[in-house]
Design an enzyme around this catalytic site. Structure first.
Site, PDB file in Angstrom:
ATOM      1  N   GLY A 138       0.751  -1.186  -0.056  1.00  0.00           N
ATOM      2  CA  GLY A 138      -0.032   0.047  -0.003  1.00  0.00           C
ATOM      3  C   GLY A 138       0.893   1.096   0.121  1.00  0.00           C
ATOM      4  CB  SER A 139       1.032   4.265  -0.719  1.00  0.00           C
ATOM      5  OG  SER A 139      -0.322   4.735  -1.215  1.00  0.00           O
ATOM      6  N   GLY A 140       0.991   5.489   1.906  1.00  0.00           N
ATOM      7  CA  GLY A 140       0.623   6.146   3.087  1.00  0.00           C
ATOM      8  C   GLY A 140       0.610   7.647   2.615  1.00  0.00           C
ATOM      9  CB  SER A 141       0.631  10.710   4.915  1.00  0.00           C
ATOM     10  OG  SER A 141       1.233  10.165   5.806  1.00  0.00           O
ATOM     11  CG  PHE A 142       5.847   9.913   4.880  1.00  0.00           C
ATOM     12  CD1 PHE A 142       7.127   9.588   4.500  1.00  0.00           C
ATOM     13  CD2 PHE A 142       5.030   9.503   5.856  1.00  0.00           C
ATOM     14  CE1 PHE A 142       7.701   8.541   5.383  1.00  0.00           C
ATOM     15  CE2 PHE A 142       5.792   8.627   6.670  1.00  0.00           C
ATOM     16  CZ  PHE A 142       7.026   8.240   6.702  1.00  0.00           C
ATOM     17  N   GLY A 143       4.959   8.219   1.694  1.00  0.00           N
ATOM     18  CA  GLY A 143       5.396   7.140   1.020  1.00  0.00           C
ATOM     19  C   GLY A 143       4.789   5.650   0.941  1.00  0.00           C
ATOM     20  CB  VAL A 144       5.804   2.868  -1.253  1.00  0.00           C
ATOM     21  CG1 VAL A 144       5.292   1.452  -1.347  1.00  0.00           C
ATOM     22  CG2 VAL A 144       5.704   3.946  -2.379  1.00  0.00           C
ATOM     23  CB  VAL A 145       2.880   0.579   3.074  1.00  0.00           C
ATOM     24  CG1 VAL A 145       2.985  -0.306   4.348  1.00  0.00           C
ATOM     25  CG2 VAL A 145       2.498   2.030   3.901  1.00  0.00           C
TER      26      VAL A 145
ATOM     27  CG  ASP B 147      -6.028  11.280   4.574  1.00  0.00           C
ATOM     28  OD1 ASP B 147      -7.087  11.640   3.977  1.00  0.00           O
ATOM     29  OD2 ASP B 147      -5.058  10.637   4.199  1.00  0.00           O
TER      30      ASP B 147
END
Length: 796
Positions: free
Chosen positions: A493-500, A621
């Site tokens: 996945g991805s978040g507010s400032f990068g990829v998870v 968010d």
């Protein structure tokens, strides 16, 4: 972005639900109900609308009588209200208002109009006021010459009310939009009461002799005015627990929501009687110095207090009245469900609507969460000063502790650091040394600017625990190994400032690793820094079962990574919208009970951020992709990269700033006015509730070939307001069974209020949690299962 339904329409819906709270309980100057007390100089008379008759007639019983007397047996009444020398009643349909004197019940028509209908009537000692129907809900008053001759002492005709009540020489009402209390009449006490309620937003109001009480928008009982006889001294242990109120001249009574029994205070202690012990009531009404109630067992009426002097029917005995109907029979839609036995009680002429309850704040269940003990609002200043002293003391100790830690561990000299997180357990480093560590509070500036490359490592614990769990600083090489060099197959996945990425640490723990973007552009770098610092600062001091737990972090050169516990069942968004899930009819999430449970989990996490984190936190968010689900199907709030600190107190706080969030979920008030409040999170949660109900995305195309997105709010809100909820429910889950349907409807109406255009008219997170708890309880009553998966529900 398409905005929600018009402000006017949704305002009407919100006020309809809120002001329908407690229509069956009232005071000396009551809002209309099915009971009325007449107190004149010679005797006290109790009147009620009789149940289970085609014509809903009125019967009255006086203390010096042996049987009850029918009043106008050929006319049906919706509701009645009593005063000093008589009572008044609204004729079924609302087109006529009739007054009956106490001596011989001679009728006198006060109002007749087929185009302007009356919905609520209240009578004090002499004055009578009523609300008209329609969107204006304006006030009309009769009988008191001063009220009729001096328009300055009654509300403007354009004023819109949701609740009114009358006392001795005055009346008060709660305005629909602002929820402020205004009072009028020929008594100076009206100005005093209005002034004392000035700083409160109320749902309803009940007036007595020279005092008034009501529920504020968080469900707390507030009483103002004269306190000569202790009528304002609410029992402290019951501040949030009342279902209804009734006020006499110098006493107050309330129905406890936990068992529907009655508690009274004031009156110099004469109402502290055992005659009502163990008796549950549907409604109560107060006269000068008596209170009467409609019992739940058989709808009989009993009275008690010094003003009730009947030798034949002493205090606490059933009066010789027929069974009294517990609420008005109406033909319109009921917002909060239909009262049991309605068809029988109304003889097929409409239904009795269940009163809409005011939500009760529920403290968080996590053992690490601070416990909130309700106290009188007047003690708020003392609590604030006390908290200030504690925080100051903790800050001083924390500073000393930080210096000791710095010197002891060598952090100041470049050795490995431990980042504190708040948990109730005692943790140790590998060598078993327990460490004391705290630091300064994060800046409350909207940009959360960094004051030095290492400053944000030190965070104050929200609910301090000296031996808290520790978020370790990992080496970048450790996380490279854990994710197979950030391989695409591990991307989740991805978040507010990068990829998870999914990762596996050297000790075997499965984790989720969020890696900040590696772009060298200054703007991107600064955004990544702020988001990294925001998540690190918040999650390192928070712990709650419905928040994703931070395991550790890494900060080397330009690399910024956060390590979280791994959520085995992924994001709620994927369960609802992933194409691979659409055909999986056996999915655990394709159950109404599970969906409501997930909504409640998420709401509890947000409630913790708003009410129990110190200082409060606004997430900014809230959306389905930020609600993650662990192995036990417990939902948790994640991604704090956009989060900001809110005020320590003051629910009306707002902070101007550039809007941030996700299209479809972002609060339109925040987006349009750049003013942030905690109610912005409420809007996002409301959209997520609509997702759970409909299975549709926050923005979706009307047809597969369409290219114009439609807002989920625009799609769902009109159908919910029209009572056509079944048209929009997710077909993968199916039509809910009757008991579950109650819970689903409650979720829908809660969502409706959450997406109100104006933040001030949205519920608090505490209100939402209470509603969702009731919705889940309705599902539990249905004995339906969630899943065959063991441990799919973990109780609190």
């Amino acid at each position: 972005m398409t905005l929600p339904l018009s402000n006017t329409v949704i305002t009407v819906a919100v006020i309809t639900l809120l002001t329908s709270f407690l229509p069956f309980c009232h005071s000396l100057g009551s809002s209309s109900t099915t009971l009325a007390i007449i107190s004149d100089l010679t005797t006290t008379t109790m009147c009620g609308i009789v149940a289970s008759q085609p014509i809903q007639t009125i019967h009255c019983f006086s203390q010096n009588q042996s049987t009850s007397t029918p009043i106008l047996p050929n006319i049906s009444f919706t509701s009645i209200s009593g005063g000093l020398d008589g009572f008044t009643g609204i004729v079924t349909g609302g087109y006529s208002l009739i007054f009956f004197n106490s001596s011989n019940f001679q009728p006198k028509r006060l109002f007749f109009n087929y185009s302007t209908l009356l919905t609520t009537v209240t009578m004090g000692d002499t004055q009578i006021c009523a609300l008209t129907n329609g969107t204006t809900q304006s006030v009309k008053c009769w009988r008191d010459d001063d009220l009729n001759s001096n328009s300055g002492k009654q509300p403007n005709g354009s004023s819109q009310f949701g609740s009114i009540s009358s006392g001795s020489g005055f009346s008060c009402g709660v305005l629909n939009i602002s929820r402020k209390v205004i009072c009028w009449g020929n008594s100076d006490i009206s100005l005093v009461i209005q002034s004392e309620f000035n700083n409160f937003t109320m749902v309803n109001i009940f007036c007595g002799g020279k005092h008034a009480c009501g529920m504020n928008t968080t469900g707390y009982v507030i009483c103002k005015g004269d306190n000569t006889n202790g009528q304002l001294d609410i029992p402290s242990s019951f501040g949030y627990e009342y279902y209804g109120l009734a006020l006499g001249v110098n006493h107050t009574c309330g129905i406890l929501r936990m068992n529907y029994t009655v508690v009274c205070w004031g009156g110099n202690g004469v109402f502290l009687s055992n005659v009502t012990k163990g008796v549950s009531f549907e409604s109560i009404v107060a006269g000068l110095d008596i209170t009467c109630g409609l019992t739940s067992g058989n709808f009989s009426v009993i009275c008690w207090g010094p003003g009730w002097t009947s030798n034949t029917y002493p205090s606490g005995t059933e009066l010789p009245l027929p069974a009294i109907i517990p609420g008005p029979c109406v033909k319109n839609t009921c917002d909060c469900g239909i009262y049991p036995q309605s068809k029988t009680l109304c003889s097929g002429n409409g239904n009795i609507c269940r009163p809409c309850d005011v939500s009760v704040p529920v403290p968080p269940q996590s053992p690490s969460s601070p416990v909130f003990i309700p106290t009188s609002p007047s003690k708020g200043l003392r609590r604030g000063l006390f908290a200030f002293v504690i925080v100051g003391s903790v800050g001083a100790i924390a500073g000393i502790c930080t210096i000791v830690y710095c010197l002891w561990t060598g952090v100041c000299f470049g050795k490995k650091k431990i980042h504190n997180s708040v948990q109730p357990t005692i943790s140790t480093t590998n060598n078993g040394a327990q460490q004391c560590y705290s630091g300064g509070q994060v800046s409350r500036s909207s940009t959360l600017r960094r004051q030095g490359s290492r400053l944000m490592r030190c965070q104050r614990s929200g609910t301090s625990s000296i031996h808290g769990d520790r978020a370790e600083e990992f080496l970048f090489s450790e996380l490279v190994t854990a994710t197979a060099n950030f391989s695409l197959k591990n991307k989740i996945g991805s978040g507010s400032f990068g990829v998870v990425y999914k990762g596996k640490l050297a000790d075997g723990r499965e984790v989720a690793i969020k890696r900040g973007e590696t772009s060298l552009k200054m703007k991107k770098f600064l955004e990544k820094e702020r988001a990294f610092e925001s998540e690190l600062s918040f999650l390192s001091r928070l712990h709650h079962k419905h928040l994703v737990r931070l395991v550790g972090y890494c900060e080397e050169m330009d690399e910024r990574l956060l390590v979280y516990e791994f959520m085995k069942n992924g994001a709620l968004h994927d369960h609802l919208h992933d194409k691979n899930n659409v055909e999986k009819s056996s999915s655990v999430v394709n159950s109404w009970k599970m969906r409501i449970k997930i909504a409640l989990d998420a709401a509890r996490g947000i409630e913790y951020l708003h009410n129990y984190a110190v200082p409060p936190i606004i997430h900014r968010d809230i959306k389905s992709s930020n609600i993650l689900i662990d192995a036990n199907w417990t939902a948790r709030v994640s991604d704090f990269g956009l989060s900001l600190m809110g005020p320590e107190t003051d629910d009306s706080f707002s902070q101007p700033m550039r809007a941030a969030g996700t299209v479809g979920y972002i609060d339109p008030e925040y987006y349009g006015l750049n003013v942030l409040t905690a109610k912005s999170d409420v809007y996002g949660l409301g959209v997520m509730l609509l997702e759970l109900l409909t299975g549709k995305r926050a923005l979706f195309k009307i047809s597969e070939k369409g290219n114009v997105p439609m807002s989920l709010v625009d799609f769902a809100v009109p159908e919910i307001m029209a009572g056509e909820l079944n048209k929009i429910l997710d077909p993968r889950v199916g039509v809910p069974e009757p008991r579950v349907a109650e819970g689903v409807e409650l979720v829908a109406y809660t969502a409706l209020h959450c997406v109100h255009l104006e933040g001030k008219n949205r519920p608090t997170m505490t209100d939402i949690v209470s509603n969702l708890e009731r919705a889940l309880a309705a599902c539990d009553d249905s004995h339906g299962s969630i899943s065959s998966s063991p441990g799919s529900i973990i109780s609190d």
